[in-house]
Design an enzyme around this catalytic site. Structure first.
Site, PDB file in Angstrom:
ATOM      1  N   ASN A  97      -3.856   6.067  -1.052  1.00  0.00           N
ATOM      2  CA  ASN A  97      -3.431   6.475   0.292  1.00  0.00           C
ATOM      3  C   ASN A  97      -2.945   7.921   0.353  1.00  0.00           C
ATOM      4  O   ASN A  97      -2.920   8.520   1.425  1.00  0.00           O
ATOM      5  CB  ASN A  97      -2.384   5.508   0.827  1.00  0.00           C
ATOM      6  CG  ASN A  97      -3.050   4.234   1.315  1.00  0.00           C
ATOM      7  OD1 ASN A  97      -4.068   4.299   1.996  1.00  0.00           O
ATOM      8  ND2 ASN A  97      -2.517   3.094   0.931  1.00  0.00           N
ATOM      9  N   HIS A 143      -2.804  -3.444  -6.080  1.00  0.00           N
ATOM     10  CA  HIS A 143      -3.202  -3.017  -4.739  1.00  0.00           C
ATOM     11  C   HIS A 143      -4.708  -3.226  -4.544  1.00  0.00           C
ATOM     12  O   HIS A 143      -5.514  -2.520  -5.151  1.00  0.00           O
ATOM     13  CB  HIS A 143      -2.809  -1.537  -4.561  1.00  0.00           C
ATOM     14  CG  HIS A 143      -3.047  -0.999  -3.196  1.00  0.00           C
ATOM     15  ND1 HIS A 143      -3.184   0.345  -2.929  1.00  0.00           N
ATOM     16  CD2 HIS A 143      -3.181  -1.615  -1.997  1.00  0.00           C
ATOM     17  CE1 HIS A 143      -3.378   0.519  -1.647  1.00  0.00           C
ATOM     18  NE2 HIS A 143      -3.386  -0.647  -1.054  1.00  0.00           N
ATOM     19  N   SER A 192       0.826  -1.204   0.000  1.00  0.00           N
ATOM     20  CA  SER A 192       0.000   0.000   0.000  1.00  0.00           C
ATOM     21  C   SER A 192       0.859   1.253   0.000  1.00  0.00           C
ATOM     22  O   SER A 192       0.334   2.356  -0.098  1.00  0.00           O
ATOM     23  CB  SER A 192      -0.922  -0.001   1.218  1.00  0.00           C
ATOM     24  OG  SER A 192      -0.172  -0.215   2.381  1.00  0.00           O
ATOM     25  N   GLU A 218      -5.974  -0.949  -7.535  1.00  0.00           N
ATOM     26  CA  GLU A 218      -5.096   0.145  -7.983  1.00  0.00           C
ATOM     27  C   GLU A 218      -3.877  -0.511  -8.635  1.00  0.00           C
ATOM     28  O   GLU A 218      -3.138  -1.251  -7.983  1.00  0.00           O
ATOM     29  CB  GLU A 218      -4.688   0.979  -6.752  1.00  0.00           C
ATOM     30  CG  GLU A 218      -4.046   2.308  -7.072  1.00  0.00           C
ATOM     31  CD  GLU A 218      -3.777   3.120  -5.792  1.00  0.00           C
ATOM     32  OE1 GLU A 218      -3.453   2.532  -4.744  1.00  0.00           O
ATOM     33  OE2 GLU A 218      -3.884   4.359  -5.862  1.00  0.00           O
TER      34      GLU A 218
HETATM   35  N1  CAA Z   1     -16.059 -11.222   2.674  1.00  0.00           N
HETATM   36  C1  CAA Z   1     -17.212 -11.301   1.999  1.00  0.00           C
HETATM   37  N2  CAA Z   1     -18.229 -10.442   2.168  1.00  0.00           N
HETATM   38  C2  CAA Z   1     -18.086  -9.473   3.095  1.00  0.00           C
HETATM   39  C3  CAA Z   1     -16.906  -9.313   3.844  1.00  0.00           C
HETATM   40  C4  CAA Z   1     -15.858 -10.253   3.604  1.00  0.00           C
HETATM   41  N3  CAA Z   1     -14.691 -10.185   4.243  1.00  0.00           N
HETATM   42  N4  CAA Z   1     -17.037  -8.252   4.666  1.00  0.00           N
HETATM   43  C5  CAA Z   1     -18.265  -7.747   4.445  1.00  0.00           C
HETATM   44  N5  CAA Z   1     -18.896  -8.493   3.499  1.00  0.00           N
HETATM   45  C6  CAA Z   1     -20.215  -8.228   2.912  1.00  0.00           C
HETATM   46  C7  CAA Z   1     -21.355  -8.494   3.878  1.00  0.00           C
HETATM   47  O1  CAA Z   1     -21.763  -9.830   3.831  1.00  0.00           O
HETATM   48  C8  CAA Z   1     -22.427  -7.561   3.370  1.00  0.00           C
HETATM   49  O2  CAA Z   1     -23.100  -8.117   2.265  1.00  0.00           O
HETATM   50  P1  CAA Z   1     -24.553  -7.536   1.766  1.00  0.00           P
HETATM   51  O3  CAA Z   1     -24.306  -6.210   1.102  1.00  0.00           O
HETATM   52  O4  CAA Z   1     -25.033  -8.552   0.791  1.00  0.00           O
HETATM   53  O5  CAA Z   1     -25.392  -7.416   2.991  1.00  0.00           O
HETATM   54  C9  CAA Z   1     -21.630  -6.357   2.874  1.00  0.00           C
HETATM   55  O6  CAA Z   1     -20.288  -6.830   2.638  1.00  0.00           O
HETATM   56  C10 CAA Z   1     -21.608  -5.264   3.890  1.00  0.00           C
HETATM   57  O7  CAA Z   1     -21.111  -5.790   5.126  1.00  0.00           O
HETATM   58  P2  CAA Z   1     -21.843  -5.659   6.541  1.00  0.00           P
HETATM   59  O8  CAA Z   1     -23.340  -5.675   6.364  1.00  0.00           O
HETATM   60  O9  CAA Z   1     -21.237  -6.668   7.467  1.00  0.00           O
HETATM   61  O10 CAA Z   1     -21.376  -4.283   7.118  1.00  0.00           O
HETATM   62  P3  CAA Z   1     -21.428  -2.842   6.500  1.00  0.00           P
HETATM   63  O11 CAA Z   1     -22.629  -2.585   5.688  1.00  0.00           O
HETATM   64  O12 CAA Z   1     -21.111  -1.995   7.660  1.00  0.00           O
HETATM   65  O13 CAA Z   1     -20.164  -2.810   5.487  1.00  0.00           O
HETATM   66  C11 CAA Z   1     -17.899  -2.568   4.904  1.00  0.00           C
HETATM   67  C12 CAA Z   1     -18.880  -3.185   5.890  1.00  0.00           C
HETATM   68  C13 CAA Z   1     -18.050  -3.238   3.538  1.00  0.00           C
HETATM   69  C14 CAA Z   1     -16.529  -2.883   5.467  1.00  0.00           C
HETATM   70  C15 CAA Z   1     -18.203  -1.029   4.765  1.00  0.00           C
HETATM   71  O14 CAA Z   1     -18.269  -0.443   6.054  1.00  0.00           O
HETATM   72  C16 CAA Z   1     -17.154  -0.284   3.980  1.00  0.00           C
HETATM   73  O15 CAA Z   1     -17.181  -0.288   2.758  1.00  0.00           O
HETATM   74  N6  CAA Z   1     -16.202   0.371   4.691  1.00  0.00           N
HETATM   75  C17 CAA Z   1     -15.111   1.088   4.069  1.00  0.00           C
HETATM   76  C18 CAA Z   1     -14.020   0.076   3.752  1.00  0.00           C
HETATM   77  C19 CAA Z   1     -12.821   0.739   3.126  1.00  0.00           C
HETATM   78  O16 CAA Z   1     -12.722   1.943   2.945  1.00  0.00           O
HETATM   79  N7  CAA Z   1     -11.855  -0.123   2.778  1.00  0.00           N
HETATM   80  C20 CAA Z   1     -10.599   0.339   2.241  1.00  0.00           C
HETATM   81  C21 CAA Z   1      -9.592   0.460   3.348  1.00  0.00           C
HETATM   82  S1  CAA Z   1      -8.052   0.990   2.757  1.00  0.00           S
HETATM   83  C22 CAA Z   1      -7.284  -0.407   2.221  1.00  0.00           C
HETATM   84  O17 CAA Z   1      -7.765  -1.511   2.334  1.00  0.00           O
HETATM   85  C23 CAA Z   1      -5.990  -0.297   1.554  1.00  0.00           C
HETATM   86  C24 CAA Z   1      -4.895   0.467   2.128  1.00  0.00           C
HETATM   87  O18 CAA Z   1      -3.919   0.617   1.424  1.00  0.00           O
HETATM   88  C25 CAA Z   1      -4.858   0.998   3.520  1.00  0.00           C
END
Ligand code: CAA
Length: 281
Positions: free
Chosen positions: A189, A139, A118, A151
Site C-alpha cells: 500500500n 496480508h 492492510s 505480504e
Molecule cells: N474467486 C474465484 N475466481 C475469481 C474471483 C473470485 N472471487 N474473481 C475473479 N475470479 C477469476 C475469474 O473466474 C477469471 O478466471 P479465468 O482467468 O479462468 O477466466 C479470472 O479470475 C479473471 O476474472 P474475470 O474474467 O471475471 O475478470 P477480469 O479478467 O477483469 O479480472 C480481476 C478480474 C482478477 C479482479 C483483475 O481485474 C485484477 O487482477 N484486478 C486487480 C486486482 C488487484 O489489484 N487487487 C489488489 C487490490 S489491493 C488489496 O486487495 C489489498 C489492500 O491492502 C488494499
C-alpha cells in the site's frame, strides 16, 4: 497447518477461508452471527462454482472444500483447537485489539496469531497480546482465490520460526510469500496508494476524466484495472484510511489524501460496495 480459524467472513475473510479449505485445511469461520456466517459461506460457494465452471477445480473438490469449513459465532469456541488464527475484521485498531484479547486467552499456547490488516502496525497489534513473538501480518489481496501474493509482515518481536511457518503455509496455499518489515503501508500500500491518490488528483485538477486516467494505465502500463476502477473495487473509505495511516505515519505531505477522495467518502460514495464511486456499479 491442520486447523485454522479465520475471524471475519467479509470480502477478505471469506476469500481466506476459501483458499485454506480448498487446499485441504480444516477452517473455523468465525462471524458475529449465523446470518453473516451463512452469507460468507454462500459467497465461497458462488466463487467455487465460478472455478468449477472455468474447470479449475471439479465438483468433488468443491464439495470437499465446503466440507472443510465449519462456522462459529463464538471466538472462544472457534479458536480453542487451532494452529493458526487469521484475523480479517474491519480496519479499526480498537476492534482488532478486542478480537485479539479474546483470541489470546482462548487459542492454544503454541498457536500463531496473524492479522490480514492492510495498514495497522503489526508491532502495535502484537503488543496487545501475550505472544508478540508468535504474531505476524499475513496480508492477502482481493480477490483472494486469484491473487498470488501474500505480504508477510514481520513485527518488531516476530520470531524466525513464526516467519518460516507462515511463509511455508502461504506456499502450500499456492501463493507467493514476500517478507517485509513493519512500516506504514508495508510495501504494497505504500506503493499502490500514492498511485491511486495521484490518479484522483488528475481528476480533481481536471487533467483527465476517470475513464481516460484508467485507459492510460491499462493500455500504457498493462495494469489489469485502472487506478480509479481499482480504488472503487478496494473501497474509497479503505483507500482514505490507508492514505491517512501513511500521512500520519511518515508525516510527509506527499501522502496527503486528495480533497476529492475525502469529499467522496463524506458523501458516502465508497465504490463497488455502495454502487457509486468514480464509476456507477
Ligand atoms: N474467486 C474465484 N475466481 C475469481 C474471483 C473470485 N472471487 N474473481 C475473479 N475470479 C477469476 C475469474 O473466474 C477469471 O478466471 P479465468 O482467468 O479462468 O477466466 C479470472 O479470475 C479473471 O476474472 P474475470 O474474467 O471475471 O475478470 P477480469 O479478467 O477483469 O479480472 C480481476 C478480474 C482478477 C479482479 C483483475 O481485474 C485484477 O487482477 N484486478 C486487480 C486486482 C488487484 O489489484 N487487487 C489488489 C487490490 S489491493 C488489496 O486487495 C489489498 C489492500 O491492502 C488494499
Amino acid at each position: 497447518m491442520k486447523k485454522v480459524a479465520v475471524i471475519g467472513g467479509g470480502t477478505m475473510g471469506n476469500g481466506i477461508c476459501h483458499v485454506f479449505a480448498m487446499n485441504g485445511t480444516s477452517v473455523n469461520l468465525i462471524e458475529m452471527n449465523q446470518e453473516l456466517a451463512d452469507k460468507a459461506l454462500a459467497t465461497i460457494e458462488k466463487n467455487l462454482d465460478r472455478m468449477v465452471n472455468k474447470e479449475k477445480i471439479d465438483s468433488a473438490q468443491k464439495v470437499e472444500t465446503l466440507e472443510n469449513i465449519e462456522t462459529h459465532t463464538s471466538t472462544v469456541d472457534g479458536v480453542k483447537d487451532v494452529d493458526l488464527v487469521v484475523e480479517a475484521v474491519p480496519e479499526n485498531f480498537e476492534l482488532k485489539k478486542n478480537v485479539f484479547s479474546d483470541v489470546d486467552k482462548a487459542a492454544p499456547e503454541d498457536a500463531i496469531l496473524a492479522s490480514n490488516t492492510s495498514s495497522i502496525s503489526i508491532t502495535k497489534l502484537a503488543a496487545t497480546t501475550s505472544r508478540p513473538e508468535q504474531f505476524i501480518g499475513m496480508h492477502f489481496f482481493n480477490p483472494v482465490p486469484v491473487m498470488k501474493l501474500v505480504e508477510i509482515v514481520r513485527g518488531l518481536d516476530t520470531n524466525q520460526e513464526t516467519v518460516d511457518t507462515i511463509e511455508e503455509t502461504a506456499k502450500l496455499l499456492n501463493k507467493n510469500p514476500v517478507e517485509v518489515a513493519d512500516y506504514p503501508g508495508f510495501v504494497s500500500n505504500r506503493v499502490l496508494m500514492p498511485m491511486i491518490n495521484e490518479a484522483i488528483y488528475c481528476v480533481y485538477e481536471g487533467v483527465a476524466e476517470p475513464e481516460d486516467v484508467d485507459s492510460v494505465m491499462k493500455l500504457g502500463m498493462a495494469h489489469p484495472m485502472g487506478p480509479l476502477r481499482l480504488a472503487d473495487f478496494i473501497g474509497l473509505d479503505v483507500c482514505l484510511d490507508i492514505l491517512n495511516v501513511l500521512h500520519e505515519g511518515f508525516k510527509d505531505p506527499k501522502y496527503r489524501p486528495c480533497p476529492l477522495l475525502v469529499k467522496m467518502v463524506d458523501a458516502g460514495k465508497l465504490g463497488d460496495k455502495t454502487g457509486e464511486g468514480f464509476y456507477e456499479h
